[in-house]
Design a protein around this motif. Structure first.
Motif, PDB file in Angstrom:
ATOM      1  N   ASP I 114       0.833  -1.204   0.000  1.00  0.00           N
ATOM      2  CA  ASP I 114       0.000   0.000   0.000  1.00  0.00           C
ATOM      3  C   ASP I 114       0.867   1.253   0.000  1.00  0.00           C
ATOM      4  N   ARG I 115       1.970   1.189   0.744  1.00  0.00           N
ATOM      5  CA  ARG I 115       2.863   2.355   0.797  1.00  0.00           C
ATOM      6  C   ARG I 115       3.532   2.588  -0.564  1.00  0.00           C
ATOM      7  N   VAL I 116       3.844   1.493  -1.256  1.00  0.00           N
ATOM      8  CA  VAL I 116       4.437   1.631  -2.594  1.00  0.00           C
ATOM      9  C   VAL I 116       3.496   2.392  -3.520  1.00  0.00           C
ATOM     10  N   LYS I 117       2.202   2.118  -3.399  1.00  0.00           N
ATOM     11  CA  LYS I 117       1.230   2.783  -4.280  1.00  0.00           C
ATOM     12  C   LYS I 117       1.203   4.294  -4.100  1.00  0.00           C
ATOM     13  N   ASN I 118       1.635   4.771  -2.924  1.00  0.00           N
ATOM     14  CA  ASN I 118       1.670   6.209  -2.679  1.00  0.00           C
ATOM     15  C   ASN I 118       3.042   6.821  -2.904  1.00  0.00           C
ATOM     16  N   ALA I 119       4.022   5.989  -3.217  1.00  0.00           N
ATOM     17  CA  ALA I 119       5.380   6.514  -3.422  1.00  0.00           C
ATOM     18  C   ALA I 119       5.432   7.385  -4.668  1.00  0.00           C
ATOM     19  N   TYR I 120       6.424   8.278  -4.685  1.00  0.00           N
ATOM     20  CA  TYR I 120       6.561   9.172  -5.843  1.00  0.00           C
ATOM     21  C   TYR I 120       6.897   8.368  -7.095  1.00  0.00           C
ATOM     22  N   ALA I 121       7.764   7.365  -6.948  1.00  0.00           N
ATOM     23  CA  ALA I 121       8.172   6.584  -8.120  1.00  0.00           C
ATOM     24  C   ALA I 121       8.664   5.218  -7.673  1.00  0.00           C
ATOM     25  N   VAL I 122       8.602   4.256  -8.595  1.00  0.00           N
ATOM     26  CA  VAL I 122       9.133   2.921  -8.366  1.00  0.00           C
ATOM     27  C   VAL I 122      10.201   2.641  -9.429  1.00  0.00           C
ATOM     28  N   VAL I 123      11.351   2.179  -8.965  1.00  0.00           N
ATOM     29  CA  VAL I 123      12.431   1.801  -9.868  1.00  0.00           C
ATOM     30  C   VAL I 123      12.414   0.282  -9.991  1.00  0.00           C
ATOM     31  N   ALA I 124      12.154  -0.208 -11.201  1.00  0.00           N
ATOM     32  CA  ALA I 124      12.073  -1.657 -11.420  1.00  0.00           C
ATOM     33  C   ALA I 124      13.459  -2.192 -11.751  1.00  0.00           C
ATOM     34  N   THR I 125      14.069  -2.890 -10.801  1.00  0.00           N
ATOM     35  CA  THR I 125      15.386  -3.480 -11.034  1.00  0.00           C
ATOM     36  C   THR I 125      15.237  -4.966 -11.357  1.00  0.00           C
ATOM     37  N   SER I 126      16.371  -5.641 -11.521  1.00  0.00           N
ATOM     38  CA  SER I 126      16.360  -7.093 -11.708  1.00  0.00           C
ATOM     39  C   SER I 126      16.995  -7.804 -10.526  1.00  0.00           C
ATOM     40  N   GLU I 127      17.022  -7.153  -9.370  1.00  0.00           N
ATOM     41  CA  GLU I 127      17.578  -7.757  -8.161  1.00  0.00           C
ATOM     42  C   GLU I 127      16.920  -9.114  -7.906  1.00  0.00           C
ATOM     43  N   SER I 128      17.750 -10.126  -7.610  1.00  0.00           N
ATOM     44  CA  SER I 128      17.202 -11.467  -7.440  1.00  0.00           C
ATOM     45  C   SER I 128      17.171 -11.933  -5.981  1.00  0.00           C
ATOM     46  N   ALA I 129      17.705 -11.137  -5.052  1.00  0.00           N
ATOM     47  CA  ALA I 129      17.670 -11.553  -3.649  1.00  0.00           C
ATOM     48  C   ALA I 129      16.235 -11.535  -3.123  1.00  0.00           C
ATOM     49  N   LEU I 130      16.001 -12.327  -2.056  1.00  0.00           N
ATOM     50  CA  LEU I 130      14.667 -12.384  -1.450  1.00  0.00           C
ATOM     51  C   LEU I 130      14.442 -11.186  -0.525  1.00  0.00           C
ATOM     52  N   TYR I 131      13.211 -10.734  -0.446  1.00  0.00           N
ATOM     53  CA  TYR I 131      12.848  -9.617   0.450  1.00  0.00           C
ATOM     54  C   TYR I 131      13.784  -8.423   0.232  1.00  0.00           C
ATOM     55  N   ALA I 132      13.984  -8.118  -1.030  1.00  0.00           N
ATOM     56  CA  ALA I 132      14.979  -7.094  -1.365  1.00  0.00           C
ATOM     57  C   ALA I 132      14.373  -5.730  -1.669  1.00  0.00           C
ATOM     58  N   ASN I 133      13.040  -5.622  -1.671  1.00  0.00           N
ATOM     59  CA  ASN I 133      12.425  -4.335  -1.973  1.00  0.00           C
ATOM     60  C   ASN I 133      12.765  -3.321  -0.890  1.00  0.00           C
ATOM     61  N   LEU I 134      12.938  -2.069  -1.309  1.00  0.00           N
ATOM     62  CA  LEU I 134      13.429  -1.040  -0.404  1.00  0.00           C
ATOM     63  C   LEU I 134      12.748   0.290  -0.696  1.00  0.00           C
ATOM     64  N   ILE I 135      12.277   0.942   0.367  1.00  0.00           N
ATOM     65  CA  ILE I 135      11.703   2.285   0.220  1.00  0.00           C
ATOM     66  C   ILE I 135      12.672   3.294   0.834  1.00  0.00           C
ATOM     67  N   ILE I 136      12.935   4.392   0.096  1.00  0.00           N
ATOM     68  CA  ILE I 136      13.814   5.460   0.580  1.00  0.00           C
ATOM     69  C   ILE I 136      13.011   6.754   0.641  1.00  0.00           C
ATOM     70  N   ARG I 137      13.129   7.451   1.782  1.00  0.00           N
ATOM     71  CA  ARG I 137      12.390   8.701   1.985  1.00  0.00           C
ATOM     72  C   ARG I 137      13.352   9.868   1.813  1.00  0.00           C
ATOM     73  N   LYS I 138      13.020  10.752   0.901  1.00  0.00           N
ATOM     74  CA  LYS I 138      13.918  11.870   0.604  1.00  0.00           C
ATOM     75  C   LYS I 138      13.906  12.911   1.715  1.00  0.00           C
ATOM     76  N   GLY I 139      15.085  13.461   2.009  1.00  0.00           N
ATOM     77  CA  GLY I 139      15.204  14.505   3.017  1.00  0.00           C
ATOM     78  C   GLY I 139      15.416  15.870   2.388  1.00  0.00           C
ATOM     79  N   VAL I 140      16.069  16.761   3.144  1.00  0.00           N
ATOM     80  CA  VAL I 140      16.256  18.140   2.667  1.00  0.00           C
ATOM     81  C   VAL I 140      17.739  18.397   2.389  1.00  0.00           C
ATOM     82  N   ILE I 141      17.955  19.434   1.629  1.00  0.00           N
ATOM     83  CA  ILE I 141      19.318  19.884   1.333  1.00  0.00           C
ATOM     84  C   ILE I 141      19.509  21.260   1.940  1.00  0.00           C
TER      85      ILE I 141
END
Lengths: 141, 141, 141, 141, 141, 141, 141, 141, 141, 141
Positions: I114-141
């Motif tokens: 559900d959180r993925v559906k609200n993310a700004y973007a999804v990067v589709a990789t070919s990573e083959s490890a298990l449970y490898a999906n990762l969400i990163i939250r952008k900060g400030v500069i």
């Protein structure tokens, strides 16, 4: 539907008629004419003959009084015995709206096709008469 | 134009008819129906009455023999003295194509409008008869 | 699916067939033909051979009786020993629908490719026979 | 065409199959299914039956080994005497590719339709067998 | 991801490979090549070298056995002392897939660029070797 | 420009007027109204006042004779001392075209805004009078 | 509406004026000019005359002080007895904004039309005066 | 915003810079340059001068070390007494990033404009200096 | 390619990273994740593993130092004996870039989706490890 | 560029400002605000601070004199020791243009974000001050 406008005139068609200016040309193509491949802008009027549509259009569209011929027809191909009785209907309608009873230029097939490619729009009808394609040149108001 | 298909059927209309499946509905809307604001997909057939178009369509489109009523009409509003002679024409055409002589469901105005919003497509005609809107439910082949 | 129309004819294909006019050409391209790079309009019919599709199309599309050759094939390249038995199938289907048993023009490879680029549409099939590409010229109704 | 891939698989279809991920569902819809009105993404395979296409797809697409049922069928409506011999063909093909000989879930009509609306894509075939619609759930590689 | 297809092949790339026909050309462009300005169709494969991608592609794409040279390279500019060891890698991969160990045509820079502009598609890689751009001509199946 | 149609009516506006059906509503919005944020379809008539435009439109558009009020205005906000002399102009124009001299419904600000969001189209004018926004409900022909 | 900008200037028009650079040309076309067929970019100002609009535009748009003639008019056709009193209005407005009282170049009809085709944008007005089309060349700030 | 990248670089600009390859050219256009009419791809940087933007871009974009001149300027028109002090700023920035202190080619106005039309992209700035337009040729990494 | 930016970062990816703001989330999805069906914006990175890409991205993208957890992982499903050694790689990369060595929140599968559906973007990789999906939250500069 | 309009105002921005009506809101977002994910319409002004841009905008855009607060700020989060000196700059600019020296409403973070989602447009600046986001409500002319 709007007051005073024939219901044969579709929303797309009236928009095209209104966008046209002095010297822009409209083609009323018969049911076998390759309209989609020759038109810059295509308006479909499937199921309709040309004479009624021509009259509806001329009640809105001024024809070019400056041009020697405000209308153009495709000349009968050399050797083709076809008759073109529909031209008389066109002549009567044109005369009624333009006040000119000799308004038609006749063009050979290929020259006619080339002119269609430069026309503002082509109206694809289902007219079944022979040599029934018609070009109308818009005038001024 | 194609062999065996009425020239009232436009390229867009036949594409829509072919895309529809079992249970999808097509609306033949009269000339005053707010078609553009109620249609998921809009096909214009300006200048045409519904009976001829209905017959052309039913020569191609199978109606839903499983449904209790493969066609729906908008019921006359309470208190409105209008007559609906066009329904007899519809009945004859429907009977000829579906073999069912009582195929019509009648719906109140608002329910009819809501059903139109879920239909696969709306065909905007220029039919001038009263209470002439018609829903057709596609069957199987 | 519609009554009386082969289910090999897709909604996009029938729309294209109907839009075409007199003299517009349709290409039935074999599975190796570079269809996407040569087509003005591309209709895919993956998984189908040409003969069945040709017959389905000719049951709808009138061929150009005025043209000397309403169909065109790509000539066998000089020195290529390939046989073209599929042409006999094409001839039988064409004859059945056009009443002309010598309707085929043969064109050299490059001229054929150039003509494809001007065709109204290209149908990408999976036909596996050699020299199986076919151009059909639409006639009148 | 590409080496080792059936020519029934169109460029659009293989792109869709590749885009799908674990848990995304593909619907193989029969010729009467209202595919266009129920599909998020529609891929047309006009003129093809489902069994051959199912086999072609399963040679590329892994099925979901984690799910209790990687396939779903539409249950025969109560009271409908229809037979469903095509299910045996499906079972054989599924078993060959998934190693599971009881992979089918059966769903009531409305629940099946609702699930189709959430599927990643619907493939519109011309399969003529009864109760032939099929949902496939993609697994992992 | 699909069974038997390298995950370096993206959905867009496999669609393009499948759409190509006999004689259509694919360009594998190195990381500095002006791919976006020279491509009719652009497929990005950022972060990848060409040899692995070339092998993945040739496991799917038949090369043109009829052409004298099914592959083309950009000739080293006159006076440039650069070595081109990557060509040996290309030769080995090409030989393995096409059975031809002298399949490469060498073209001068400007002629190569002009040919790229007519190619069906350009794949933008991040290959860092010198003179690493490669044209592949599709054959038949 | 077309014969008998005011040149204040743009091609886009006449197309919208013609597409509307019985019960669809058109909003003539004043120069400060948030038209772009409230319109389903937006037609700009910058630089024009509403009365002339209203008269031009009513010469084409039938108003809904069945509705109790075929026109709606935004009620003066409680406590606002503003006068609304432009309503008299509207009344005269409406009476001339609809034969009804009490055709106006008055709505509170928020209800008016909500109704605008459901209207078929909003015409953004530069009218500077206060409380000058106007909703017109299309009737039948 | 914005502070200090005439409400005859639409959002699209001000965007176009701002995008133009030194040497780009804007055409103010009269109501009969074939604007839609000659414009690279078309901005409609239906219902407006040119003088007021010209003044509004010149209060924002700098004219090209480097060019010999920052404005161009269409020369009266040979033999046409038409008078062009609107040119005096243009001259006064131009002089006020450019400080040049002889800024007009006159061009023959066909050369004028060709120049319009290369202009940055055409503004379609409803100006009814004869020979009223006007080209303005943008300068620098 | 991203780490280490100037906030003057917009998302569209960095995408364009990254897409460019060896030999592709970028134009930094001053505030009066007709950027929209001459650009294949237009990136707006309104409100910014060129020197800061040039430095930001060159910290990302490699310049073409192979080209005799990696930068081009528009030569002062014959007879124009204008001074070009901004060129010294450009020289310093270019020298810092390319290690070449004579990198500028000077082109006559029309040749410069023609070259802009072939550039990969034009960046529209608000630089107010005279003769400040600048072309940058991308190199390799 | 640009100076100082990994060639694994595509033009589309850097544009997306730059457009994101404080609190927007980016998903790095493994090769089996249903990325296309869950993404508001999809960026494909076929053929790449996540750790290298994660490091490339974090060299550009600031992580949210305010959030308790700037990264999120999908918790191992109850009963699943799978190990997740890739998390250690993620932890090392995250620690290096964010200075936080406990930055990971673990979420149950459905909540993660559900959180993925609200993310700004999804990067589709070919990573083959298990449970490898990762969400990163952008900060400030 | 146009006479009397700051060159920080881009063509897209002035179009948006002009389209807005009474009560529509514009957001000036700082460099870290998640503008792209919260905006109905996004206008980028990369590299610019808010105060100068605010002044440029208010010289064109009337603020809502009827509203209690024509401007809104995001309140400092509870417990955050941050100072907001930029608010004084905003107050001075607002006072100069609206004649109101207490025009600011302060909203909690989440409420502010929700209001941004309903705003007519968001302008993405590179302002680096803390709590610098600003909402402006358009008034009447």
């Amino acid at each position: 539907m709007l007051k005073g406008i024939s219901n044969r005139i579709s929303p797309d068609l009236i928009k095209v008629l209104m966008e046209m200016g002095h010297g822009d040309e409209l083609v009323l193509a018969d049911g076998n004419f390759p309209a989609a491949s020759h038109a810059k802008r295509l308006v479909r009027c499937d199921g309709h003959a040309i004479p009624e549509l021509m009259a509806d259009i001329l009640s809105l569209l001024p024809v070019d009084a400056n041009a020697k011929h405000a209308f153009a027809l495709m000349k009968v191909d050399p050797g083709d015995p076809a008759e073109t009785p529909i031209w008389e209907q066109y002549r009567a309608i044109a005369a009624e709206h333009s006040g000119n009873d000799q308004p038609f230029e006749q063009m050979e097939r290929q020259a006619f096709y080339d002119r269609v490619k430069n026309a503002y729009a082509v109206v694809a009808t289902s007219e079944s008469a022979l040599y029934a394609n018609l070009i109308i040149r818009k005038g001024v108001i």
